[in-house]
Each structure stands twice: as C-alpha cells, then as structure tokens.
Design a protein around this motif. Sequence first.
Motif, PDB file in Angstrom:
ATOM      1  N   SER A  69      -7.977 -16.893  15.785  1.00 24.52           N
ATOM      2  CA  SER A  69      -7.571 -15.905  16.783  1.00 24.52           C
ATOM      3  C   SER A  69      -6.813 -16.565  17.933  1.00 24.52           C
ATOM      4  O   SER A  69      -5.810 -16.024  18.416  1.00 24.52           O
ATOM      5  CB  SER A  69      -8.806 -15.179  17.321  1.00 24.52           C
ATOM      6  N   VAL A  70      -7.289 -17.735  18.367  1.00 25.25           N
ATOM      7  CA  VAL A  70      -6.583 -18.470  19.419  1.00 25.25           C
ATOM      8  C   VAL A  70      -5.187 -18.874  18.937  1.00 25.25           C
ATOM      9  O   VAL A  70      -4.206 -18.818  19.704  1.00 25.25           O
ATOM     10  CB  VAL A  70      -7.392 -19.708  19.852  1.00 25.25           C
ATOM     11  N   ALA A  71      -5.083 -19.257  17.663  1.00 26.30           N
ATOM     12  CA  ALA A  71      -3.776 -19.603  17.096  1.00 26.30           C
ATOM     13  C   ALA A  71      -2.853 -18.376  17.082  1.00 26.30           C
ATOM     14  O   ALA A  71      -1.647 -18.498  17.363  1.00 26.30           O
ATOM     15  CB  ALA A  71      -3.952 -20.153  15.683  1.00 26.30           C
ATOM     16  N   TYR A  72      -3.410 -17.191  16.767  1.00 29.09           N
ATOM     17  CA  TYR A  72      -2.625 -15.957  16.816  1.00 29.09           C
ATOM     18  C   TYR A  72      -2.073 -15.726  18.223  1.00 29.09           C
ATOM     19  O   TYR A  72      -0.879 -15.431  18.407  1.00 29.09           O
ATOM     20  CB  TYR A  72      -3.493 -14.758  16.430  1.00 29.09           C
ATOM     21  N   ILE A  73      -2.966 -15.848  19.215  1.00 28.84           N
ATOM     22  CA  ILE A  73      -2.562 -15.586  20.595  1.00 28.84           C
ATOM     23  C   ILE A  73      -1.508 -16.592  21.055  1.00 28.84           C
ATOM     24  O   ILE A  73      -0.468 -16.217  21.618  1.00 28.84           O
ATOM     25  CB  ILE A  73      -3.793 -15.627  21.525  1.00 28.84           C
ATOM     26  N   ALA A  74      -1.782 -17.877  20.804  1.00 29.30           N
ATOM     27  CA  ALA A  74      -0.839 -18.917  21.227  1.00 29.30           C
ATOM     28  C   ALA A  74       0.507 -18.766  20.517  1.00 29.30           C
ATOM     29  O   ALA A  74       1.569 -18.869  21.146  1.00 29.30           O
ATOM     30  CB  ALA A  74      -1.429 -20.299  20.950  1.00 29.30           C
ATOM     31  N   GLY A  75       0.460 -18.506  19.205  1.00 31.21           N
ATOM     32  CA  GLY A  75       1.696 -18.330  18.453  1.00 31.21           C
ATOM     33  C   GLY A  75       2.489 -17.132  18.929  1.00 31.21           C
ATOM     34  O   GLY A  75       3.719 -17.204  19.090  1.00 31.21           O
ATOM     35  N   GLY A  76       1.797 -16.012  19.169  1.00 30.23           N
ATOM     36  CA  GLY A  76       2.483 -14.812  19.644  1.00 30.23           C
ATOM     37  C   GLY A  76       3.121 -15.017  21.007  1.00 30.23           C
ATOM     38  O   GLY A  76       4.268 -14.598  21.247  1.00 30.23           O
ATOM     39  N   VAL A  77       2.408 -15.687  21.913  1.00 32.85           N
ATOM     40  CA  VAL A  77       2.943 -15.942  23.253  1.00 32.85           C
ATOM     41  C   VAL A  77       4.162 -16.859  23.182  1.00 32.85           C
ATOM     42  O   VAL A  77       5.193 -16.598  23.826  1.00 32.85           O
ATOM     43  CB  VAL A  77       1.851 -16.558  24.159  1.00 32.85           C
ATOM     44  N   LEU A  78       4.069 -17.914  22.392  1.00 36.21           N
ATOM     45  CA  LEU A  78       5.200 -18.852  22.284  1.00 36.21           C
ATOM     46  C   LEU A  78       6.428 -18.179  21.676  1.00 36.21           C
ATOM     47  O   LEU A  78       7.561 -18.407  22.119  1.00 36.21           O
ATOM     48  CB  LEU A  78       4.783 -20.064  21.435  1.00 36.21           C
ATOM     49  N   LEU A  79       6.197 -17.332  20.669  1.00 39.31           N
ATOM     50  CA  LEU A  79       7.328 -16.657  20.032  1.00 39.31           C
ATOM     51  C   LEU A  79       7.970 -15.635  20.969  1.00 39.31           C
ATOM     52  O   LEU A  79       9.177 -15.399  20.910  1.00 39.31           O
ATOM     53  CB  LEU A  79       6.860 -15.969  18.743  1.00 39.31           C
ATOM     54  N   LEU A  80       7.165 -15.032  21.841  1.00 38.42           N
ATOM     55  CA  LEU A  80       7.726 -14.114  22.831  1.00 38.42           C
ATOM     56  C   LEU A  80       8.512 -14.862  23.911  1.00 38.42           C
ATOM     57  O   LEU A  80       9.555 -14.394  24.370  1.00 38.42           O
ATOM     58  CB  LEU A  80       6.605 -13.291  23.480  1.00 38.42           C
ATOM     59  N   LEU A  81       7.993 -16.025  24.308  1.00 29.64           N
ATOM     60  CA  LEU A  81       8.637 -16.793  25.370  1.00 29.64           C
ATOM     61  C   LEU A  81       9.905 -17.497  24.894  1.00 29.64           C
ATOM     62  O   LEU A  81      10.823 -17.728  25.684  1.00 29.64           O
ATOM     63  CB  LEU A  81       7.664 -17.828  25.943  1.00 29.64           C
ATOM     64  N   PHE A  82       9.948 -17.839  23.602  1.00 32.77           N
ATOM     65  CA  PHE A  82      11.104 -18.564  23.064  1.00 32.77           C
ATOM     66  C   PHE A  82      11.687 -17.809  21.868  1.00 32.77           C
ATOM     67  O   PHE A  82      11.574 -18.246  20.720  1.00 32.77           O
ATOM     68  CB  PHE A  82      10.690 -19.975  22.648  1.00 32.77           C
TER      69      PHE A  82
END
Length: 206
Positions: A19-32
Amino acid sequence: MEQKEKTFESTWVMLVCVSVAYIAGGVLLLLFPQVSLPALCQAMGILLIIVGIVLVFAYFLRKRYLTPGHFEFAGGAACILLGIFSLMRTQEVAFAFSQILALLVLGDSLLKLQNSTDLLRLKEQKWWVVLLAAGASILLAMIALANPFGSDQLRLQYTYVVLIADGVLNIAVVLFLRHAHRRYEDLSAEDTEEFQPAAWEHLSNH
C-alpha cells in the motif's frame, strides 16, 4: 497460536508495504508526468525480475516447502515471467499501463470484499465499513477501466489518484482488521478462562 499470529503479522506487514508503494508510486507519477511510460515499464520489468528472484531464493533458503500455505515460489516465478514480458513487450505494456494499475486496484478491492465477510463472520459490528471501502475501490477501478476520459493524460492522472486512494484504504483496512482480530482473540481467551474453572469444578464434584 503463535505461528498463526506470526502469519497474520507477516501478511499485514506485506499489505502495508504494498500500500505504501502504491501511495509513493502514485504521488511520484503525479509529480513527474513527463516520465516516459516505456522507460517506466522497462524499470518495472527489471524490478519484477529482481523481486521474483528474491522470492524464489527465499522459498528455498527459508525452507518454505516444509510449511503448507506459502506461495513464494509460485509468486516469484510469476514476477519473473511478468518482468520478462514487460521487457519484451514494452510498448504494449506502456499502452495498457493505466489498465494494469486499475486491475491491481480491482484485485485489492476483491480482497477487501473478502475481508468484510471475514469481519461479518467474526461478528464485528462495523464490518460494513470495510464493505464500503471495497465498494468504493471497485467503483474507482471500474471507472478507470471504462476510460470515460477525453485524453490519455487525464486517464493516467485519474488512475494515479485511484492508486493513492486505494493504498490509503488498504492501510486503513489493515489497521481495522488487526483491531478486530485482537478483540476477537481477547474475547475468546476470556470465554476459555471462564469455561475451564467451571468444567474443573464439575469434574471435582464427581
């Protein structure tokens, strides 16, 4: 009992990490958003292969074959095959990237649906909270799969937001499940303690 608790703990830790990987991945993909999807899929393929190799080695090194109910070898082999496919068919995987993420969320949603029925069988009064979380995840994933968006960029952004939301819901459900299981075990222990003296007194009278 201790083995069962260790199994629960390891499962919950794994779910939280995912779940943490989902959140981190989603945030990074939104930011970049400028990150190239083919390059991202290639990196994902390499990561899957590494994870698969680690799982296969863990299966043999930790002698999981002596304990039923563990699927490190099958999961590791699946990760390796998926990683190889991602490297061989990068363009196809990049094209279906948002659908793949939506399917992952849908799979999590079905797990949450099962968790809600588990809580119902444990007679947890607020089992419906997890059912609502599962329903929300299913709805969000189905919208992503239906793709009602006018552009690919909007579709990707929506999918990333769904990925973050699903990660947050997963962590909340895990915490709720841990609390429910601990309360159920405490109640079961109290019932056992109350029953044993009564049974002993009955036997001593005879």
